[in-house]
Motif scaffolding. Structure first.
Motif, mmCIF file in Angstrom:
data_model
loop_
_atom_site.group_PDB
_atom_site.id
_atom_site.type_symbol
_atom_site.label_atom_id
_atom_site.label_comp_id
_atom_site.label_asym_id
_atom_site.label_seq_id
_atom_site.Cartn_x
_atom_site.Cartn_y
_atom_site.Cartn_z
ATOM 1 N N ARG A 1 0.852 -1.186 0.000
ATOM 2 C CA ARG A 1 0.000 0.000 0.000
ATOM 3 C C ARG A 1 0.889 1.237 0.000
ATOM 4 N N VAL A 2 0.341 2.361 -0.400
ATOM 5 C CA VAL A 2 1.111 3.596 -0.352
ATOM 6 C C VAL A 2 1.029 4.153 1.069
ATOM 7 N N VAL A 3 2.198 4.396 1.647
ATOM 8 C CA VAL A 3 2.283 4.845 3.036
ATOM 9 C C VAL A 3 2.810 6.276 3.057
ATOM 10 N N ASP A 4 2.142 7.132 3.782
ATOM 11 C CA ASP A 4 2.563 8.525 3.906
ATOM 12 C C ASP A 4 2.558 8.883 5.383
ATOM 13 N N LEU A 5 3.750 8.900 5.979
ATOM 14 C CA LEU A 5 3.824 9.216 7.413
ATOM 15 C C LEU A 5 4.262 10.655 7.649
ATOM 16 N N GLY A 6 4.164 11.489 6.620
ATOM 17 C CA GLY A 6 4.420 12.905 6.839
ATOM 18 C C GLY A 6 5.827 13.368 6.543
ATOM 19 N N SER A 7 6.634 12.509 5.934
ATOM 20 C CA SER A 7 7.990 12.902 5.570
ATOM 21 C C SER A 7 7.917 13.930 4.437
ATOM 22 N N THR A 8 8.765 14.965 4.516
ATOM 23 C CA THR A 8 8.689 16.017 3.483
ATOM 24 C C THR A 8 10.035 16.348 2.851
ATOM 25 N N ASP A 9 11.125 15.725 3.310
ATOM 26 C CA ASP A 9 12.443 16.073 2.787
ATOM 27 C C ASP A 9 12.849 15.148 1.637
ATOM 28 N N PRO A 10 12.827 15.667 0.396
ATOM 29 C CA PRO A 10 13.140 14.798 -0.747
ATOM 30 C C PRO A 10 14.624 14.426 -0.822
ATOM 31 N N LEU A 11 15.435 15.023 0.030
ATOM 32 C CA LEU A 11 16.850 14.642 0.068
ATOM 33 C C LEU A 11 17.075 13.478 1.030
ATOM 34 N N ASN A 12 16.064 13.149 1.797
ATOM 35 C CA ASN A 12 16.189 12.053 2.757
ATOM 36 C C ASN A 12 15.149 10.980 2.427
ATOM 37 N N MET A 13 15.299 10.390 1.253
ATOM 38 C CA MET A 13 14.299 9.448 0.769
ATOM 39 C C MET A 13 14.310 8.136 1.536
ATOM 40 N N GLY A 14 15.459 7.775 2.070
ATOM 41 C CA GLY A 14 15.541 6.544 2.855
ATOM 42 C C GLY A 14 14.590 6.603 4.048
ATOM 43 N N ALA A 15 14.610 7.746 4.730
ATOM 44 C CA ALA A 15 13.726 7.912 5.890
ATOM 45 C C ALA A 15 12.266 7.910 5.447
ATOM 46 N N ALA A 16 11.994 8.511 4.290
ATOM 47 C CA ALA A 16 10.615 8.550 3.794
ATOM 48 C C ALA A 16 10.122 7.145 3.450
ATOM 49 N N MET A 17 11.008 6.320 2.874
ATOM 50 C CA MET A 17 10.589 4.997 2.389
ATOM 51 C C MET A 17 10.564 3.927 3.482
ATOM 52 N N THR B 1 7.262 18.786 -8.431
ATOM 53 C CA THR B 1 6.083 19.640 -8.278
ATOM 54 C C THR B 1 5.394 19.398 -6.940
ATOM 55 N N SER B 2 5.230 18.123 -6.574
ATOM 56 C CA SER B 2 4.529 17.842 -5.318
ATOM 57 C C SER B 2 5.340 18.359 -4.137
ATOM 58 N N VAL B 3 6.669 18.259 -4.210
ATOM 59 C CA VAL B 3 7.504 18.771 -3.128
ATOM 60 C C VAL B 3 7.410 20.299 -3.058
ATOM 61 N N GLN B 4 7.474 20.945 -4.238
ATOM 62 C CA GLN B 4 7.383 22.410 -4.266
ATOM 63 C C GLN B 4 6.038 22.900 -3.732
ATOM 64 N N GLN B 5 5.019 22.081 -3.870
ATOM 65 C CA GLN B 5 3.696 22.485 -3.387
ATOM 66 C C GLN B 5 3.470 22.069 -1.930
ATOM 67 N N GLY B 6 4.544 21.631 -1.270
ATOM 68 C CA GLY B 6 4.450 21.356 0.160
ATOM 69 C C GLY B 6 3.834 20.020 0.528
ATOM 70 N N ASP B 7 3.713 19.135 -0.443
ATOM 71 C CA ASP B 7 3.119 17.831 -0.139
ATOM 72 C C ASP B 7 4.100 16.924 0.589
ATOM 73 N N ASN B 8 3.564 15.983 1.311
ATOM 74 C CA ASN B 8 4.374 14.913 1.893
ATOM 75 C C ASN B 8 4.906 14.005 0.790
ATOM 76 N N ILE B 9 5.745 13.056 1.199
ATOM 77 C CA ILE B 9 6.315 12.100 0.248
ATOM 78 C C ILE B 9 5.682 10.727 0.476
ATOM 79 N N PRO B 10 4.726 10.329 -0.364
ATOM 80 C CA PRO B 10 4.129 9.004 -0.203
ATOM 81 C C PRO B 10 5.096 7.950 -0.750
ATOM 82 N N CYS B 11 5.126 6.800 -0.112
ATOM 83 C CA CYS B 11 6.070 5.758 -0.532
ATOM 84 C C CYS B 11 5.388 4.395 -0.609
ATOM 85 N N VAL B 12 6.039 3.480 -1.314
ATOM 86 C CA VAL B 12 5.466 2.148 -1.493
ATOM 87 C C VAL B 12 6.586 1.113 -1.455
ATOM 88 N N ALA B 13 6.255 -0.122 -1.141
ATOM 89 C CA ALA B 13 7.232 -1.216 -1.200
ATOM 90 C C ALA B 13 6.524 -2.495 -1.626
#
Lengths: 335, 335
Positions: free
Chosen positions: B190-206, B316-328
């Protein structure tokens, strides 16, 4: 279990049913000839969201919810969600998937996404991998135009052969043991690149891919095109559609009055200022899941061939002088 | 025919075989600890092409050709081609598909694409929809960095927790009646979004998405994690991997020494200047189709769980302040 016939076509042992659909159309699409067949019509293209991108994902999520509601199906009963859209990294679909909480398979087929989702969803159902699949797609004039061409706020003059990106979203719930039209065959297309390079003339770029898949479908099945109430391409628009018809005729496949295009059907080309017709993932999604699905329900049609068409370029590939590769997928739907 | 077990996991009646693989690694990846297991290593990251984007598609095409050659399989015998990559509109895959001329299903799962392609390909094979499926993916440091962050030519300073986008491409040919490791189960996430917003720290987001899918896989199957020679996440890197391990431990699933990450394995983190490790679609593709596939061939490993991880944001989603949704997505591969 699937059964392949010919080179690229698959039949289903247990053809999946399109149990329900959900559609949300933009304001301009809601003034077109198919308005009565859309579930909801936006008055504001921004749909009370801060950005057009957020608006696009809001209508995609809404279309999914409508499809689920129409079948009284809770999200927890859906096994897989298949979706894609035109935005970079298919963000509309990703954010909708985050809301739905259903295992998600992201697709990219540009404007062929509705057909790709229907075909793949049907395979996963017939293969025993799901009891219920939700598939959806969206496009938005103001998000696609600014990503691919110019922000709509610029008011850039459009060329007469350009198409108008459809604002809208469509979703379909696929499954079994319910009434509804069935997906009985699928022809997945090859990527065709005949050297087209003008990203403003996508209909012309996509026409050869559409012709290739249509020809292959009839070669694989041996069916007579006249058995279909409608053979409908995704979003070739006026120019691409005529090119496709000509190319098919030259190769010996003369299609008659039952041949049409979602991009032409969705607007009143004489009265609405959309130039060559509609394009975008929502063109075929709104026409198929809205208009044609309701025509199936009203028993006005009984057998169609949806030929979703997709232009697989990006702004980067165009800027680097690449051709525009295209694809088309054909889905047979029968009452 | 598929058999669902638990909430998100599927078994196969007739588990498909990974018949052959093809890998092309970039220069830096070719200096790493897994160099001996890649088929080809680039000396020039531009691979004699005019742009990095053209270079990326050239190595993706080459990886596909290598996989086909290793199985002496002509393209005409492949039923379906499943591919995706990180570039906008997955152009690397589209152009490769145009070259191959095999019916094409475009995927988008960001860095989870290798796992997505393996899982979906296995389903289409087991469902009877194909006898042979080719699946592939690629990433390129200079195309991904300039699309998502900065052109590499800028020499922008990178943060210590950033990962290094892997340059490379990997392809796998799936089918039957040949020797090779088999795909025996798939858990789509499932796509999980726990509120991570830093696109430079994708490991933490995923990390939360990886933990969610791993937990679900073991809950669905009831298996003991210790039966695996390796449970390997896609590209969490050092920071995301530790977060994932912690999160799993907190929920009662303590993974031992058989738990690792492709983004960590592909580089020598002490000697190579790649900060938190590798990322990009090619991270898990090169490690799985290169290193782990060869370890299966050498009978050094017999059962692994590949957990492809994808960060589903866009600029675009990052520039618009969105969280980073992730999947595995988790794929069980057994000798």
């Amino acid at each position: 279990m699937g059964k392949k016939t010919g080179k690229q076509t698959y039949y289903f042992t247990n053809p999946p049913v399109i149990i329900s659909t959900g559609t949300v159309a933009g304001p301009i699409e809601g003034q077109g000839p198919l308005q009565a067949d859309f579930d909801e019509i936006l008055t504001d293209p921004r749909n009370n969201e801060k950005t057009f991108e957020k608006a696009e994902r809001s209508i995609l999520t809404r279309a999914c919810q409508l499809a689920l509601d129409h079948a009284s199906c809770p999200t927890g009963e859906v096994d897989l969600f298949l979706a894609g859209d035109l935005l970079n990294q298919i963000i509309s679909s990703n954010f909708t998937a985050a809301t739905l909480n259903i295992p998600f398979l992201g697709l990219y087929g540009a404007c062929s996404t509705a057909a790709l989702g229907l075909g793949l969803g049907a395979m996963l159902l017939d293969g025993g991998f799901a009891g219920t699949v939700l598939t959806a797609t969206s496009s938005h004039n103001s998000t696609a135009e600014r990503q691919y061409r110019f922000p709509t706020e610029y008011g850039a003059q459009r060329r007469p052969y350009q198409q108008w990106t459809v604002t809208g979203a469509g979703a379909a719930l696929l499954g079994y043991d319910r009434p509804g039209p069935k997906i009985t065959a699928v022809t997945f297309g090859r990527v065709v690149d005949l050297g087209s390079t003008d990203p403003l003339n996508m209909g012309a770029a996509m026409a050869p891919a559409a012709a290739d898949t249509i020809r292959q479908h009839f070669e694989d099945t041996g069916w007579d095109p006249n058995v279909f109430d409608l053979i409908v391409t995704g979003d070739l628009g006026k120019i691409g559609f005529e090119l496709c018809r000509e190319e098919l005729a030259e190769s010996g496949l003369k299609l008659g009055d039952n041949f049409s295009d979602c991009g032409i059907m969705i607007y009143d080309l004489d009265k609405q200022d959309v130039h060559a017709g509609g394009s975008g993932c929502a063109a075929s999604a709104l026409v198929t899941y809205g208009h044609l699905y309701k025509r199936f329900q009203r028993q006005e049609i009984h057998r169609i061939l949806l030929v979703g068409t997709g232009s697989l370029h990006s702004t980067t590939s165009v800027q680097q002088g690449d051709n525009i590769p295209c694809v088309a997928h054909a889905i047979r739907i029968e009452a």
